[in-house]
Design a protein around this motif. Structure first.
Motif, short mmCIF file in Angstrom:
data_model
loop_
_atom_site.label_atom_id
_atom_site.label_comp_id
_atom_site.label_asym_id
_atom_site.label_seq_id
_atom_site.Cartn_x
_atom_site.Cartn_y
_atom_site.Cartn_z
N THR A 93 0.83 -1.19 0.00
CA THR A 93 0.00 0.00 0.00
C THR A 93 0.88 1.25 0.00
N ARG A 123 -5.13 1.51 -9.27
CA ARG A 123 -5.52 0.96 -7.98
C ARG A 123 -6.84 1.58 -7.51
N ASP A 124 -7.62 0.76 -6.81
CA ASP A 124 -8.90 1.25 -6.26
C ASP A 124 -8.70 2.34 -5.22
N ASP A 125 -7.56 2.33 -4.53
CA ASP A 125 -7.33 3.33 -3.48
C ASP A 125 -6.57 4.56 -3.99
N PHE A 126 -6.40 4.67 -5.31
CA PHE A 126 -5.72 5.84 -5.88
C PHE A 126 -6.60 7.06 -5.63
N TRP A 138 0.36 7.66 -0.36
CA TRP A 138 -0.01 8.60 -1.41
C TRP A 138 0.42 10.03 -1.10
N ALA A 175 0.78 10.79 -5.02
CA ALA A 175 -0.48 10.78 -5.78
C ALA A 175 -0.46 11.80 -6.91
N LEU A 188 -0.18 1.76 -10.34
CA LEU A 188 -0.61 2.57 -9.21
C LEU A 188 -1.85 3.40 -9.57
N ALA A 189 -1.86 3.97 -10.76
CA ALA A 189 -2.98 4.80 -11.19
C ALA A 189 -4.28 4.00 -11.32
N VAL A 216 1.91 10.52 -9.73
CA VAL A 216 1.30 9.41 -10.46
C VAL A 216 0.21 9.95 -11.38
N ALA A 217 -0.62 10.86 -10.89
CA ALA A 217 -1.68 11.44 -11.72
C ALA A 217 -1.10 12.19 -12.92
#
Length: 78
Positions: free
Chosen positions: A3, A73-76, A6, A35, A70-71, A38-39
């Motif tokens: 995990t 992922r549900d938790d992004f 972020w 985060a 990573l982008a 990654v975005a």
């Protein structure tokens, strides 16, 4: 990758290897949270992101394939 943190500080790095297979120059393009970086890369075209890596500090260097994972992922958060 476990995990991700972020909100950890990260740097977006571009590799300039246009000259030689043996010589790479790295240029810092941006800084922010993991985060955000990654975005930023996820929003690029495949051609633009081909030379990108993220320096995630304690999380290590994150390559393009890992950034795309990573982008997705549900938790992004972004």
């Amino acid at each position: 990758m476990k995990t991700p943190d972020w909100s950890a500080p990260a740097k977006l790095i571009e590799r300039d290897d246009s000259g030689s297979e043996m010589s790479y120059d790295f240029h810092e393009r941006d800084t922010g949270t993991l985060a955000e970086m990654v975005a930023k890369v996820a929003g690029m075209t495949a051609h633009e992101r081909a030379r990108m890596v993220i320096d995630g500090g304690a999380q290590g260097t994150i390559n393009v394939a890992q950034i795309v994972e990573l982008a997705a992922r549900d938790d992004f958060p972004v």
